[in-house]
Design a protein around this motif. Sequence first.
Motif, PDB file in Angstrom:
ATOM      1  N   GLY A   5      21.826   8.955  70.868  1.00  0.00           N
ATOM      2  CA  GLY A   5      22.632   9.711  71.831  1.00  0.00           C
ATOM      3  C   GLY A   5      22.775   8.904  73.099  1.00  0.00           C
ATOM      4  O   GLY A   5      22.341   7.761  73.160  1.00  0.00           O
ATOM      5  N   THR A   6      23.338   9.491  74.112  1.00  0.00           N
ATOM      6  CA  THR A   6      23.624   8.745  75.337  1.00  0.00           C
ATOM      7  C   THR A   6      22.622   8.986  76.459  1.00  0.00           C
ATOM      8  O   THR A   6      22.865   8.588  77.589  1.00  0.00           O
ATOM      9  N   SER A   7      21.507   9.623  76.165  1.00  0.00           N
ATOM     10  CA  SER A   7      20.539   9.873  77.240  1.00  0.00           C
ATOM     11  C   SER A   7      19.969   8.553  77.741  1.00  0.00           C
ATOM     12  O   SER A   7      19.697   7.634  76.986  1.00  0.00           O
ATOM     13  N   SER A   8      19.819   8.468  79.048  1.00  0.00           N
ATOM     14  CA  SER A   8      19.344   7.247  79.680  1.00  0.00           C
ATOM     15  C   SER A   8      18.107   7.574  80.503  1.00  0.00           C
ATOM     16  O   SER A   8      18.105   8.554  81.225  1.00  0.00           O
ATOM     17  N   PRO A   9      17.029   6.842  80.360  1.00  0.00           N
ATOM     18  CA  PRO A   9      16.879   5.661  79.545  1.00  0.00           C
ATOM     19  C   PRO A   9      16.685   6.001  78.062  1.00  0.00           C
ATOM     20  O   PRO A   9      16.291   7.112  77.722  1.00  0.00           O
ATOM     21  N   PHE A  10      16.930   5.014  77.209  1.00  0.00           N
ATOM     22  CA  PHE A  10      16.728   5.170  75.775  1.00  0.00           C
ATOM     23  C   PHE A  10      15.243   5.397  75.466  1.00  0.00           C
ATOM     24  O   PHE A  10      14.882   6.288  74.735  1.00  0.00           O
ATOM     25  N   LEU A  11      14.388   4.583  76.049  1.00  0.00           N
ATOM     26  CA  LEU A  11      12.946   4.713  75.845  1.00  0.00           C
ATOM     27  C   LEU A  11      12.321   5.288  77.099  1.00  0.00           C
ATOM     28  O   LEU A  11      12.706   4.936  78.209  1.00  0.00           O
ATOM     29  N   PRO A  12      11.354   6.174  76.954  1.00  0.00           N
ATOM     30  CA  PRO A  12      10.791   6.847  78.122  1.00  0.00           C
ATOM     31  C   PRO A  12       9.957   5.915  78.974  1.00  0.00           C
ATOM     32  O   PRO A  12       9.535   4.859  78.536  1.00  0.00           O
ATOM     33  N   GLY A  13       9.709   6.354  80.178  1.00  0.00           N
ATOM     34  CA  GLY A  13       8.796   5.653  81.067  1.00  0.00           C
ATOM     35  C   GLY A  13       7.617   6.574  81.320  1.00  0.00           C
ATOM     36  O   GLY A  13       6.866   6.871  80.416  1.00  0.00           O
ATOM     37  N   ASP A  14       7.509   7.084  82.530  1.00  0.00           N
ATOM     38  CA  ASP A  14       6.437   8.049  82.759  1.00  0.00           C
ATOM     39  C   ASP A  14       7.016   9.446  82.925  1.00  0.00           C
ATOM     40  O   ASP A  14       8.220   9.651  82.860  1.00  0.00           O
ATOM     41  N   ASN A  15       6.170  10.406  83.109  1.00  0.00           N
ATOM     42  CA  ASN A  15       6.624  11.794  83.203  1.00  0.00           C
ATOM     43  C   ASN A  15       6.823  12.240  84.648  1.00  0.00           C
ATOM     44  O   ASN A  15       6.812  13.417  84.931  1.00  0.00           O
TER      45      ASN A  15
END
Length: 127
Positions: free
Chosen positions: A53-63
């Motif tokens: 999908g188009t959610s950015s970022p593709f990979l998570p960082g922190d919460n």
Amino acid sequence: MATIYVSKREGSDSNNGTSKSTPVATLPYAFQLAAGSDNTIEVIDSSTYFPSGTSSPFLPGDNGNGQAWTNLTFKAGTDSDGTQAYPVIDGRVNEHSGSSSRVGNGMRYQVGWTVEGFEIRGFSDAA
């Protein structure tokens, strides 16, 4: 400290990902399993990984407060035969090589992350 193994070709998200013989298939699921501190995600095939999908970022960082994936190691590894993997993280949506739809950022908000061995391409803003 846990290691989660990922293989798009040979994995399944019904696996637990805790060994090279039971890898998960997708990076988002691997990140779910690796939440916490001092864990590793090891990609053991040379596949190209695309966002669904188009959610950015593709990979998570922190919460938002630095707790979700602290001191994560995200790396290209070796398959069960010891062959080095050369995976690609590609920002084009849904594996369309000519797609003009791209995710803005590959990953961000890293807290103590180590990222090694990936080709990162196709994001409209930044890796």
